[in-house]
Design a protein around this motif. Structure first.
Motif, PDB file in Angstrom:
ATOM      1  N   SER A 213       0.807  -1.130  -0.018  1.00 18.06           N
ATOM      2  CA  SER A 213      -0.247   0.160  -0.064  1.00 18.06           C
ATOM      3  C   SER A 213       0.985   1.353   0.113  1.00 18.06           C
ATOM      4  CB  SER A 213      -0.931   0.040   1.253  1.00 18.06           C
ATOM      5  OG  SER A 213      -1.757  -1.077   1.099  1.00 18.06           O
ATOM      6  N   ALA A 214       0.435   2.369  -0.704  1.00 17.59           N
ATOM      7  CA  ALA A 214       1.114   3.709  -0.677  1.00 17.59           C
ATOM      8  C   ALA A 214      -0.011   4.623  -0.458  1.00 17.59           C
ATOM      9  CB  ALA A 214       1.765   3.810  -2.107  1.00 17.59           C
ATOM     10  N   SER A 215       0.430   5.635   0.369  1.00 17.83           N
ATOM     11  CA  SER A 215      -0.677   6.627   0.596  1.00 17.83           C
ATOM     12  C   SER A 215      -0.775   7.663  -0.380  1.00 17.83           C
ATOM     13  CB  SER A 215      -0.155   7.389   1.909  1.00 17.83           C
ATOM     14  OG  SER A 215       0.979   8.376   1.597  1.00 17.83           O
ATOM     15  N   GLY A 216       0.208   7.751  -1.260  1.00 19.34           N
ATOM     16  CA  GLY A 216       0.028   9.127  -2.267  1.00 19.34           C
ATOM     17  C   GLY A 216      -0.264  10.512  -1.662  1.00 19.34           C
ATOM     18  N   THR A 217       0.016  10.520  -0.574  1.00 14.30           N
ATOM     19  CA  THR A 217      -0.066  12.036   0.205  1.00 14.30           C
ATOM     20  C   THR A 217       1.313  12.771   0.024  1.00 14.30           C
ATOM     21  OG1 THR A 217      -1.968  10.989   1.531  1.00 14.30           O
ATOM     22  CG2 THR A 217      -0.741  13.146   2.235  1.00 14.30           C
ATOM     23  N   ASP A 218       1.057  14.015  -0.294  1.00 21.98           N
ATOM     24  CA  ASP A 218       2.343  14.571  -0.430  1.00 21.98           C
ATOM     25  C   ASP A 218       2.685  15.655   0.697  1.00 21.98           C
ATOM     26  OD1 ASP A 218       4.393  16.569  -1.369  1.00 21.98           O
ATOM     27  OD2 ASP A 218       3.624  17.155  -3.236  1.00 21.98           O
ATOM     28  N   THR A 219       3.445  15.329   1.536  1.00 25.87           N
ATOM     29  CA  THR A 219       3.937  15.837   2.770  1.00 25.87           C
ATOM     30  C   THR A 219       4.088  17.532   2.398  1.00 25.87           C
ATOM     31  OG1 THR A 219       6.094  15.149   2.702  1.00 25.87           O
ATOM     32  CG2 THR A 219       4.559  14.037   4.311  1.00 25.87           C
ATOM     33  N   TYR A 220       4.948  17.592   1.281  1.00 25.25           N
ATOM     34  CA  TYR A 220       5.234  18.971   0.730  1.00 25.25           C
ATOM     35  C   TYR A 220       3.939  20.014   0.866  1.00 25.25           C
ATOM     36  CZ  TYR A 220       7.492  23.187  -1.288  1.00 25.25           C
ATOM     37  OH  TYR A 220       8.008  24.208  -1.709  1.00 25.25           O
ATOM     38  N   THR A 221       2.821  19.664   0.140  1.00 23.97           N
ATOM     39  CA  THR A 221       1.790  20.471  -0.161  1.00 23.97           C
ATOM     40  C   THR A 221       0.789  20.454   0.842  1.00 23.97           C
ATOM     41  OG1 THR A 221       0.710  18.723  -1.522  1.00 23.97           O
ATOM     42  CG2 THR A 221       2.296  20.119  -2.789  1.00 23.97           C
ATOM     43  N   ASP A 222       0.773  19.270   1.509  1.00 25.25           N
ATOM     44  CA  ASP A 222      -0.508  19.313   2.751  1.00 25.25           C
ATOM     45  C   ASP A 222       0.327  19.788   4.147  1.00 25.25           C
ATOM     46  OD1 ASP A 222      -2.427  18.555   4.299  1.00 25.25           O
ATOM     47  OD2 ASP A 222      -2.351  16.264   4.109  1.00 25.25           O
ATOM     48  N   GLU A 223       0.526  21.140   4.127  1.00 23.38           N
ATOM     49  CA  GLU A 223       1.049  21.585   5.296  1.00 23.38           C
ATOM     50  C   GLU A 223       0.025  21.537   6.571  1.00 23.38           C
ATOM     51  OE1 GLU A 223       2.628  26.098   6.755  1.00 23.38           O
ATOM     52  OE2 GLU A 223       1.720  25.864   4.609  1.00 23.38           O
ATOM     53  N   LYS A 224      -1.243  21.396   6.407  1.00 21.38           N
ATOM     54  CA  LYS A 224      -2.132  21.283   7.527  1.00 21.38           C
ATOM     55  C   LYS A 224      -1.817  20.178   8.510  1.00 21.38           C
ATOM     56  CE  LYS A 224      -6.886  20.928   8.707  1.00 21.38           C
ATOM     57  NZ  LYS A 224      -8.436  20.779   8.243  1.00 21.38           N
ATOM     58  N   ASN A 225      -1.427  19.176   7.753  1.00 18.89           N
ATOM     59  CA  ASN A 225      -1.189  17.604   8.301  1.00 18.89           C
ATOM     60  C   ASN A 225      -0.136  17.070   8.248  1.00 18.89           C
ATOM     61  OD1 ASN A 225      -4.356  17.335   8.467  1.00 18.89           O
ATOM     62  ND2 ASN A 225      -4.430  17.227   6.227  1.00 18.89           N
ATOM     63  N   TYR A 226       1.146  17.731   7.733  1.00 23.10           N
ATOM     64  CA  TYR A 226       2.274  17.222   7.755  1.00 23.10           C
ATOM     65  C   TYR A 226       3.397  18.186   7.866  1.00 23.10           C
ATOM     66  CZ  TYR A 226      -0.356  12.987   6.492  1.00 23.10           C
ATOM     67  OH  TYR A 226      -1.323  11.905   6.579  1.00 23.10           O
ATOM     68  N   PHE A 227       4.527  17.884   8.443  1.00 21.75           N
ATOM     69  CA  PHE A 227       5.687  18.608   8.294  1.00 21.75           C
ATOM     70  C   PHE A 227       6.716  18.295   6.979  1.00 21.75           C
ATOM     71  CE2 PHE A 227       5.507  17.595  13.125  1.00 21.75           C
ATOM     72  CZ  PHE A 227       5.107  18.751  13.512  1.00 21.75           C
ATOM     73  N   SER A 228       7.304  19.209   6.628  1.00 23.75           N
ATOM     74  CA  SER A 228       8.206  19.171   5.387  1.00 23.75           C
ATOM     75  C   SER A 228       9.506  19.761   5.642  1.00 23.75           C
ATOM     76  CB  SER A 228       7.249  19.472   4.063  1.00 23.75           C
ATOM     77  OG  SER A 228       8.085  19.790   3.061  1.00 23.75           O
ATOM     78  N   TYR A 229      10.389  19.132   5.585  1.00 24.92           N
ATOM     79  CA  TYR A 229      12.007  19.735   5.490  1.00 24.92           C
ATOM     80  C   TYR A 229      11.970  20.749   4.503  1.00 24.92           C
ATOM     81  CZ  TYR A 229      16.936  20.058   5.187  1.00 24.92           C
ATOM     82  OH  TYR A 229      18.124  20.373   4.966  1.00 24.92           O
TER      83      TYR A 229
END
Length: 253
Positions: A213-229
Motif C-alpha cells: 500500500s502507498a498513501s499517495g499523500t504529498d507532505t510538501y503540499t499538505d501543510e495542515k497535516n504534515y511537516f516538510s523539511y
C-alpha cells in the motif's frame, strides 16, 4: 491527521501526521525530532502520546539515530536514539518500531504469520543505498517469507514537489537503467522530478512482495497535516542543522 494502510492491521500501526501533540510555534504539534530546538519535554510528551495509542509507554518505543544509510538492525530490546541505523526489525511483542520523517518515506513491514515486523527510513539517498532491500532481507533471514510480508509506504514528498539536480537520476540509472522511469524533466533546465514512492514500490515488487500500500499523500503540499523539511527550507525557516519538526510512523506486533 493519521493514515492507516489497508494492508496492515489498523490496531498495530499508524502513520502519524503533525496533529495531536503539545508542541507550539513552528513545531506545532506532534513533533518528535529530538535534534530540533523544540522543548525536550514537549517532544517526550509527544512520544508518550504516540506510545499510549498502542497501550504502551515511551520506553517501549524503538527510536533510531537516523541518517541516509542502508543500515538495518535487528533488536529484541527497545531503545531511544542509541543506535545509528535507518531500518529496524524485531520479532518481539510490545516494541513499537518508530521511523521519523519530514518528506522522506516511512515504510512499515509485517509478516503476521512469522511474527516479524520492520520499519525503514527511505529518503532518496537511503533508497539508493539499499535500505529497502536490506530491511526486507533481514526480515527474511529471521524467518519471514516475501509472499507473506505486507508493506506500506506512508505520506512522503511526491514527484511533483521533489525537484533535484541532474546528478541524482544519473546515480539511480547507474544501478539499473530501469530507474530512469522515475524521473521526469522539471521546469528548470538540468533539473528533474523524482517519484520516490513509485521507486520504492518497484523495489518491493522486485523483492517478491505483492501486498503493498502507498498513501499517495504529498507532505510538501499538505501543510495542515504534515511537516516538510523541503517546505521549511524553501521558507528559510531552518536556522541550524537538524532543527526542523518531524512526525513518527509506527508498527507493533
Amino acid at each position: 491527521m493519521t493514515w492507516k494502510a489497508p494492508c496492515l492491521p489498523a490496531e498495530k500501526h499508524c502513520f502519524f501526521g503533525r496533529c495531536g501533540g503539545v508542541s507550539i510555534g513552528r513545531y506545532h504539534s506532534l513533533n518528535v525530532n529530538f535534534k530540533s530546538a523544540d522543548a525536550p519535554e514537549n517532544i517526550h510528551h509527544n512520544c508518550e502520546i504516540i506510545a499510549a495509542c498502542f497501550g504502551l509507554k515511551y520506553t517501549n518505543l524503538m527510536l533510531l539515530c537516523q541518517g541516509i544509510s542502508g543500515n538495518c538492525i535487528f533488536t529484541r530490546q527497545a531503545s531511544q536514539k542509541k543506535i545509528e541505523a535507518d531500518g529496524v526489525v524485531t520479532d518481539s511483542p510490545n516494541i513499537i518500531l518508530g521511523i521519523s520523517t519530514a518528506d522522506c518515506a516511512p515504510v512499515l513491514f509485517m509478516d503476521k504469520e512469522a511474527g516479524i515486523i520492520g520499519a525503514a527510513h527511505a529518503g532518496w539517498k537511503g533508497t539508493l543505498n539499499g535500505i529497502i532491500e536490506n530491511t526486507v532481507r533481514l526480515m527474511l533471514s529471521r524467518g519471514a517469507k516475501a509472499e507473506n510480508i505486507a508493506a506500506a509506504i506512508g505520506p512522503c514528498i511526491q514527484q511533483s514537489s521533489f525537484e533535484m539536480g541532474a546528478e541524482v537520476p544519473k546515480l539511480f540509472s547507474a544501478q539499473t537503467p530501469e530507474n530512469a522511469r522515475y524521473f521526469r524533466k522539471a521546469p528548470r533546465p538540468e533539473h528533474y522530478l523524482f517519484d520516490l514512492e513509485g521507486c520504492i514500490v518497484n523495489k518491493l515488487r522486485r523483492l517478491g512482495l505483492k501486498n503493498i500500500s502507498a498513501s499517495g499523500t504529498d507532505t510538501y503540499t499538505d501543510e495542515k497535516n504534515y511537516f516538510s523539511y523541503r517546505r521549511d527550507t524553501h521558507r528559510n525557516l531552518i536556522n541550524s542543522s537538524g532543527d526542523f519538526p518531524t512526525e513518527l510512523s509506527t508498527i507493533v506486533l
